[in-house]
Design a protein around this motif. Structure first.
Motif, PDB file in Angstrom:
ATOM      1  N   PHE A  82       0.514  -0.999  -0.066  1.00 25.90           N
ATOM      2  CA  PHE A  82      -0.061  -0.114   0.080  1.00 25.90           C
ATOM      3  C   PHE A  82       0.534   1.160   0.049  1.00 25.90           C
ATOM      4  O   PHE A  82       2.035   1.038   0.585  1.00 25.90           O
ATOM      5  CB  PHE A  82      -1.069  -0.114   1.527  1.00 25.90           C
ATOM      6  CG  PHE A  82      -2.062  -0.756   1.597  1.00 25.90           C
ATOM      7  CD1 PHE A  82      -3.081  -1.014   0.016  1.00 25.90           C
ATOM      8  CD2 PHE A  82      -1.677  -2.178   1.845  1.00 25.90           C
ATOM      9  CE1 PHE A  82      -3.792  -2.369   0.363  1.00 25.90           C
ATOM     10  CE2 PHE A  82      -2.440  -3.238   2.132  1.00 25.90           C
ATOM     11  CZ  PHE A  82      -4.051  -3.275   2.045  1.00 25.90           C
ATOM     12  N   GLY A  83       0.080   2.333  -0.570  1.00 28.32           N
ATOM     13  CA  GLY A  83       0.771   3.701  -0.554  1.00 28.32           C
ATOM     14  C   GLY A  83       0.597   4.523   0.601  1.00 28.32           C
ATOM     15  O   GLY A  83      -0.218   4.555   0.911  1.00 28.32           O
ATOM     16  N   ALA A  84       1.031   5.904   0.684  1.00 28.63           N
ATOM     17  CA  ALA A  84       0.602   6.513   1.366  1.00 28.63           C
ATOM     18  C   ALA A  84      -0.061   7.101   1.557  1.00 28.63           C
ATOM     19  O   ALA A  84      -0.045   7.447   0.369  1.00 28.63           O
ATOM     20  CB  ALA A  84       2.317   7.664   1.594  1.00 28.63           C
ATOM     21  N   LEU A  85      -0.319   7.570   3.050  1.00 30.59           N
ATOM     22  CA  LEU A  85      -2.039   8.709   2.232  1.00 30.59           C
ATOM     23  C   LEU A  85      -1.861   9.744   1.151  1.00 30.59           C
ATOM     24  O   LEU A  85      -0.805  10.429   1.971  1.00 30.59           O
ATOM     25  CB  LEU A  85      -2.942   8.870   3.453  1.00 30.59           C
ATOM     26  CG  LEU A  85      -3.655   8.660   4.079  1.00 30.59           C
ATOM     27  CD1 LEU A  85      -4.375   8.904   5.625  1.00 30.59           C
ATOM     28  CD2 LEU A  85      -4.691   7.415   2.989  1.00 30.59           C
ATOM     29  N   LYS A  86      -2.618  10.159   0.952  1.00 33.14           N
ATOM     30  CA  LYS A  86      -2.303  11.727  -0.255  1.00 33.14           C
ATOM     31  C   LYS A  86      -4.059  12.109   0.257  1.00 33.14           C
ATOM     32  O   LYS A  86      -4.587  11.950   0.767  1.00 33.14           O
ATOM     33  CB  LYS A  86      -2.083  11.748  -1.608  1.00 33.14           C
ATOM     34  CG  LYS A  86      -3.105  10.316  -2.342  1.00 33.14           C
ATOM     35  CD  LYS A  86      -2.640  10.377  -4.117  1.00 33.14           C
ATOM     36  CE  LYS A  86      -3.306   9.499  -4.448  1.00 33.14           C
ATOM     37  NZ  LYS A  86      -3.186   9.086  -6.347  1.00 33.14           N
ATOM     38  N   PRO A  87      -3.865  13.644  -0.652  1.00 34.74           N
ATOM     39  CA  PRO A  87      -5.289  14.496   0.037  1.00 34.74           C
ATOM     40  C   PRO A  87      -6.626  13.951  -0.693  1.00 34.74           C
ATOM     41  O   PRO A  87      -6.573  13.348  -2.717  1.00 34.74           O
ATOM     42  CB  PRO A  87      -4.894  16.318  -0.568  1.00 34.74           C
ATOM     43  CG  PRO A  87      -3.598  16.005  -1.454  1.00 34.74           C
ATOM     44  CD  PRO A  87      -2.588  14.870  -0.857  1.00 34.74           C
ATOM     45  N   ILE A 114     -20.272   5.218  -5.663  1.00 34.54           N
ATOM     46  CA  ILE A 114     -18.758   4.654  -6.381  1.00 34.54           C
ATOM     47  C   ILE A 114     -18.611   4.498  -7.884  1.00 34.54           C
ATOM     48  O   ILE A 114     -19.073   3.337  -8.443  1.00 34.54           O
ATOM     49  CB  ILE A 114     -18.402   3.727  -5.583  1.00 34.54           C
ATOM     50  CG1 ILE A 114     -19.156   3.379  -3.705  1.00 34.54           C
ATOM     51  CG2 ILE A 114     -16.465   3.226  -5.451  1.00 34.54           C
ATOM     52  CD1 ILE A 114     -18.548   2.524  -3.426  1.00 34.54           C
ATOM     53  N   GLN A 115     -17.632   5.845  -7.835  1.00 30.74           N
ATOM     54  CA  GLN A 115     -17.040   5.611  -9.474  1.00 30.74           C
ATOM     55  C   GLN A 115     -16.100   4.320  -9.563  1.00 30.74           C
ATOM     56  O   GLN A 115     -15.527   4.893 -10.384  1.00 30.74           O
ATOM     57  CB  GLN A 115     -16.646   7.483  -9.962  1.00 30.74           C
ATOM     58  CG  GLN A 115     -17.617   8.390  -9.745  1.00 30.74           C
ATOM     59  CD  GLN A 115     -19.482   8.476 -10.261  1.00 30.74           C
ATOM     60  OE1 GLN A 115     -18.871   8.574 -11.434  1.00 30.74           O
ATOM     61  NE2 GLN A 115     -20.621   7.806 -10.149  1.00 30.74           N
ATOM     62  N   ARG A 116     -14.855   4.812  -8.520  1.00 33.06           N
ATOM     63  CA  ARG A 116     -14.417   3.928  -8.607  1.00 33.06           C
ATOM     64  C   ARG A 116     -13.827   2.890  -7.807  1.00 33.06           C
ATOM     65  O   ARG A 116     -13.237   4.052  -6.489  1.00 33.06           O
ATOM     66  CB  ARG A 116     -13.137   4.779  -9.363  1.00 33.06           C
ATOM     67  CG  ARG A 116     -11.695   3.980  -9.953  1.00 33.06           C
ATOM     68  CD  ARG A 116     -11.402   4.238 -10.691  1.00 33.06           C
ATOM     69  NE  ARG A 116      -9.886   5.160 -10.056  1.00 33.06           N
ATOM     70  CZ  ARG A 116      -8.469   5.790  -9.253  1.00 33.06           C
ATOM     71  NH1 ARG A 116      -8.034   4.468  -9.622  1.00 33.06           N
ATOM     72  NH2 ARG A 116      -8.339   5.952  -9.473  1.00 33.06           N
ATOM     73  N   THR A 117     -13.394   2.244  -7.634  1.00 33.40           N
ATOM     74  CA  THR A 117     -12.664   1.093  -5.943  1.00 33.40           C
ATOM     75  C   THR A 117     -11.257   0.822  -6.596  1.00 33.40           C
ATOM     76  O   THR A 117     -10.982   0.753  -7.230  1.00 33.40           O
ATOM     77  CB  THR A 117     -13.626   0.437  -5.372  1.00 33.40           C
ATOM     78  OG1 THR A 117     -13.533  -0.791  -6.585  1.00 33.40           O
ATOM     79  CG2 THR A 117     -14.781   0.490  -4.947  1.00 33.40           C
ATOM     80  N   TYR A 118     -10.199   0.942  -5.534  1.00 29.25           N
ATOM     81  CA  TYR A 118      -9.051   0.484  -6.029  1.00 29.25           C
ATOM     82  C   TYR A 118      -9.276  -1.301  -5.191  1.00 29.25           C
ATOM     83  O   TYR A 118      -9.130  -1.554  -4.657  1.00 29.25           O
ATOM     84  CB  TYR A 118      -8.128   1.649  -5.066  1.00 29.25           C
ATOM     85  CG  TYR A 118      -8.190   2.866  -5.426  1.00 29.25           C
ATOM     86  CD1 TYR A 118      -9.324   3.861  -5.621  1.00 29.25           C
ATOM     87  CD2 TYR A 118      -7.274   3.588  -5.940  1.00 29.25           C
ATOM     88  CE1 TYR A 118      -9.595   5.097  -5.677  1.00 29.25           C
ATOM     89  CE2 TYR A 118      -6.756   4.820  -5.992  1.00 29.25           C
ATOM     90  CZ  TYR A 118      -8.499   5.208  -5.837  1.00 29.25           C
ATOM     91  OH  TYR A 118      -8.200   6.611  -6.878  1.00 29.25           O
ATOM     92  N   GLY A 119      -7.771  -1.993  -5.899  1.00 26.10           N
ATOM     93  CA  GLY A 119      -7.771  -3.474  -5.775  1.00 26.10           C
ATOM     94  C   GLY A 119      -7.049  -3.455  -4.450  1.00 26.10           C
ATOM     95  O   GLY A 119      -6.738  -2.460  -4.025  1.00 26.10           O
ATOM     96  N   LEU A 120      -6.599  -4.471  -4.829  1.00 27.32           N
ATOM     97  CA  LEU A 120      -5.524  -4.913  -2.631  1.00 27.32           C
ATOM     98  C   LEU A 120      -4.381  -5.359  -3.604  1.00 27.32           C
ATOM     99  O   LEU A 120      -4.589  -6.285  -5.130  1.00 27.32           O
ATOM    100  CB  LEU A 120      -6.182  -6.244  -2.586  1.00 27.32           C
ATOM    101  CG  LEU A 120      -7.526  -6.356  -1.480  1.00 27.32           C
ATOM    102  CD1 LEU A 120      -7.969  -6.719  -1.086  1.00 27.32           C
ATOM    103  CD2 LEU A 120      -7.336  -4.658  -0.773  1.00 27.32           C
ATOM    104  N   PRO A 121      -3.044  -5.147  -3.078  1.00 30.06           N
ATOM    105  CA  PRO A 121      -1.881  -5.414  -3.396  1.00 30.06           C
ATOM    106  C   PRO A 121      -1.600  -7.639  -3.676  1.00 30.06           C
ATOM    107  O   PRO A 121      -2.312  -7.924  -3.121  1.00 30.06           O
ATOM    108  CB  PRO A 121      -0.714  -4.497  -2.713  1.00 30.06           C
ATOM    109  CG  PRO A 121      -1.707  -4.090  -1.639  1.00 30.06           C
ATOM    110  CD  PRO A 121      -3.225  -4.131  -1.958  1.00 30.06           C
TER     111      PRO A 121
END
Length: 856
Positions: A575-580, A699-706
């Motif tokens: 996972f990546g760090a949070l962004k705004p 929800i327009q888009r969801t993010y997958g899992l590593p």
């Protein structure tokens, strides 16, 4: 049928309002605002939120704004600002119950979006956040770490201005859904003392509130307004029997061991041994100050601030007698809790805020320079519990019984904010219909968030039952700097047309630059009709709590580690760090005055949020009975073990939760308000209001899992489980309608309020992921409130009333087969008939109260 009755009731209120308004118009009188008067000598309809043009009235605003004034506070039973706003604004919903420590700090949200997306101001200055982060996934309020409204005493408030429009370009981060600007009282004389007592119809949740407000002069050039408030609220309990030991009829299960059966039967609370579903217990003391002094004819000094102290605790799941069992040095079995025990999460919290500044007028340039410091510190404890692993070796080395440690210090969370602001405004007469208003300014802010580790026994071998303390690996202090500059131009190019343009630049030390802009306009075709609209973009910086909070959440059959997104452990999982978050806002609407007595506003809006920060679903590393060894994700499982968490045979699930930029969402809605007044004489009148809000989030888009977390066979394929998706889209009502009638006859007043809450739904499952076809549903409901007031004298008023007067109960969690011939709650909880926790009007049913108010 219930929905039809609710709709009929609201339609009736609307019809009466229109008839009353017509009759009222024929008299040619000016309507009385339903929200009442704020500060003596001040017009509460003059707003300072959403505009930098002096003297703008709410009815003339180019953006939708609502004012909540004194009569709204008077006619709400529980004097908590969160409750007052929720019962006054159709676009705002409040959290009625939270899991674990989140039950100690409840929040509210505008437009069905996260509470973090609403900015709270005090007298126009940014208010600091709470340190107590809501972490459990699956809740619409998960991740909230915004302003704790409970620390603002209601008796200190003149009125509240709620801007229902994106305003990041004007005020900075967090103002995606809107702005709540709390305007404090500034009276320099007189005051009030109020005393309130109440409880739920069930006889629990006893409440006592006392508040004193007074104002006095500082010489002949200044004022000070001071408020002191004390509130007490006791536990409530909802639901019936613990499914682990009882059947649905209250009879003891044959599967219970002899020791546990004897324990629950001899428990003083049997058969209701599990009291987790209900309000927390708290005592809260607040003091607030608002002061000003004219140093010269052109320079004023001002200061305002508050201090709050809260002691609270919340019940957790019952633990049976067998949870802590050992032997002494001679081999004798020791059972220190023969009737079991109920752990509690405790909180000792201190909240402080102070703003001081100077403002003045220099050659037509109005300037305001200020500094604000705010800090919240929440010390957490596990009470009436035990750490079996820490106690066992001590007991085994001793002859005779050794009492286990019962209370544990888990650590302290702190959040502080320091900001320096400069705002400059000037009007220029350049030949337009009105003078052009030019404003500019800047801000410097430093934010800090810290976690202090608890005592060793609070973390050893997983910590005490119910809530593990913060370990050395959780502990740390993190901070960031932010710089901002803005410019704002408002003009009326021709008569009737008002245009406002704003732009803002911000730089954050942890993620970089953000640019935001806003254009809104209003055109008055006539005194009876105006169109208005807004286009803007905004952003929300991740809170430091979202970035760095770390803890372990424990239940009787599961352990989930809350991992900080900006940590090496989360990066190792992929996972990546949070962004705004970034938003784009559109709104269009109209304001109509069909008669002098009626005002109607209708505004449609759309909010698109990209990279929305969300709480993940339950990401499982181990599931008992899954595959050959229960391992769902080896990477998650190893991460949990590396934190010192032991799997153990009594645990069915091990996993993690994180905050991540996990979805793009779109919220579309419409808001409408209708106000009017009927005056029969100076002492006989009715003030009417009707508010409507509809919003739908998709929800327009969801993010997958590593890859290290992904498991298609287990259906662990996306960051958001079905339960977590519902938290964003359907767990709060799409429709909320509030109808209000304030009837005044001489010294008597009767306030009637009816609220329609649309239906909600959310997937549930035993493992917490919400995978499957089981859904918690709350149908459309009509909630009625009533308040009867009597002015005994000019200085004394008595009120009696009830919220949820017809005692509408929350829907309850369904049961499913437990595979052993019995049933179990379908959401994995332990209490039968447990109310659905996100019930929009609350889980406790009716509440009645009495209040005495003394003016001086």
């Amino acid at each position: 049928m219930q929905y039809r009755r609710s709709l009929l009731a609201t339609t009736g209120v609307l019809a009466l309002a229109l008839v009353a308004g017509t009759a009222r118009a024929e008299t040619g009188e000016t309507p009385t605002p339903a929200t009442g008067t704020a500060t003596p000598g001040a017009d509460p309809q003059i707003i300072v939120t959403g505009t930098r043009t002096t003297g703008t009235r709410a009815a003339d605003s180019s953006a939708p704004i609502q004012i909540v004034g004194q009569s709204a506070f008077q006619n709400v039973g529980q004097q908590d600002l969160r409750q007052v706003l929720a019962q006054s604004l159709p676009s705002l919903n409040f959290q009625s119950f939270g899991g674990d420590a989140a039950n100690l700090t409840l929040t509210a949200a505008l437009r069905g979006i996260s509470p973090n997306d609403t900015l709270v101001l005090i007298n126009g200055k940014r208010r600091h956040f709470t340190a107590n982060l809501a972490v459990l996934g699956g809740s619409p309020y998960s991740g909230s770490a915004t302003t704790d409204l409970s620390f603002v005493p209601t008796s200190s408030i003149g009125h509240v201005e709620v801007l229902q429009d994106g305003a990041a370009a004007q005020y900075g981060s967090d103002a995606i859904a809107g702005v709540v600007n709390i305007i404090l009282k500034n009276a320099d004389h007189g005051g009030s003392l109020s005393v309130t007592g109440g409880q739920y119809y069930n006889g629990d949740g006893k409440t006592f509130e006392a508040a004193l407000n007074t104002g006095f002069k500082l010489g002949d050039r200044g004022f000070a307004n001071v408020t002191a408030e004390y509130r007490f609220h006791d536990y409530s309990r909802r639901g019936t029997y613990d499914h682990r030991y009882f059947n649905t009829d209250g009879s003891l299960k044959s599967s219970a061991s002899a020791r546990d059966a004897a324990g629950v039967l001899n428990n003083s609370s049997t058969p209701y041994v599990n009291t987790i579903s209900g309000d927390s217990h708290y005592s809260l003391f607040n003091v607030a100050l608002n002061a000003g002094y004219a140093l010269t004819d052109g320079i004023d000094a001002y200061a305002f601030g508050s201090y709050g102290n809260r002691v609270a605790s919340s019940n957790e799941n019952y633990r049976p007698a067998s949870r802590v069992v050992g032997t002494d040095a001679t081999g004798v079995t020791i059972v220190p809790f023969p009737t079991g025990f109920t752990p509690r999460i405790g909180l000792r919290e201190q909240d402080f805020s102070l703003t001081a500044g100077l403002k003045g007028d220099l050659a037509g340039w109005k300037w305001d320079a200020s500094g604000t410091y705010g800090r919240d510190a929440a010390a957490l404890y596990t009470l009436d519990s035990a750490n079996a692993a820490a106690w066992l070796p001590i007991q085994k080395a001793t002859t005779g019984a050794v009492a286990p440690q019962r209370n544990f210090y888990d650590g302290t969370l702190t959040n502080s904010e320091w900001s320096v602001d400069l705002d400059v405004t000037r009007d220029f007469d350049i030949g337009l219909a009105k003078p052009l208003t030019f404003a500019f300014g800047g801000q410097y802010r430093y934010d800090s968030y810290g976690i202090k580790a608890g005592e060793p026994a609070s973390t050893y071998a997983g910590g005490a039952a119910s809530y593990a303390g913060f370990s050395d690996t959780d502990a740390g202090v993190n901070g960031r700097k932010a710089y901002a500059a803005y410019i704002d131009v408002a003009a009326d190019p021709v008569a009737g047309l008002h245009v406002d343009l704003a732009g803002r630049f911000e730089h954050y030390s942890d993620f970089g630059d953000e640019w935001t802009g806003k254009v809104n306009a209003r055109y008055d075709f006539s005194p009876a009709f105006a169109l208005r609209g807004t286009v803007s973009n905004g952003f929300r910086a991740p809170t430091l709590a979202e970035e760095y909070y770390s803890s372990t959440n424990v239940s009787p059959n599961s352990t989930y580690a809350q991992l900080p997104p900006n940590s090496r452990a989360v990066a190792a999982l992929g996972f990546g760090a949070l962004k705004p978050e970034k938003s784009t806002n559109f709104s269009v609407g109209f304001v109509a005055h069909p008669t002098h007595a009626i005002q109607l506003t209708v505004d449609a809006y759309q909010i698109r949020i990209r990279d929305r920060i969300v709480a993940s679903g339950a990401l499982v590393g181990y599931s008992k009975g899954w595959g050959t060894d229960g391992i769902v994700s080896q990477a998650i499982y190893d991460t949990i073990l590396a934190r010192g968490i032991q799997s153990g045979e009594n645990l069915s699930y091990l996993g993690i939760n994180i905050f991540a930029n996990g979805a793009d969402t779109r919220t579309r809605g419409i808001e409408a308000t209708l106000t009017t007044s009927t005056r029969f004489s100076a002492s006989d009148h009715v003030d009417w209001s009707l508010g409507f809000n509809y919003n739908q989030t998709t929800i327009q888009r969801t993010y997958g899992l590593p890859a290290a977390v992904y498991n298609a066979a287990f259906n662990q394929t996306t960051l958001l489980s079905p339960n977590a998706i519902d938290a964003l889209t359907s767990a709060t009502p799409k429709v909320k309608v509030i109808g209000n009638a304030l009837i005044t006859h001489n010294n008597l007043s009767l306030n009637l309020r009816g609220t329609i809450y649309g239906r909600t739904s959310q997937h549930i499952s035993l493992d917490g992921t919400g995978t499957g076809d089981l859904i918690n549903r709350t149908p459309t409901a009509f909630i009625a409130d009533v308040d009867l007031g009597w002015k005994v004298t000019r200085a004394v008023r008595l009120d009696v009333g009830a919220n949820n007067v017809f005692n509408r109960k929350a829907s309850t969690v369904a049961n499913v087969s437990d595979g052993a011939g019995g049933v179990t709650p379908a959401d994995g909880s332990n209490v039968y008939a447990r109310p659905i926790s996100n019930t929009p009007w609350g889980i406790n049913g009716g509440y009645y109260y009495a209040r005495a108010t003394f003016l001086f």
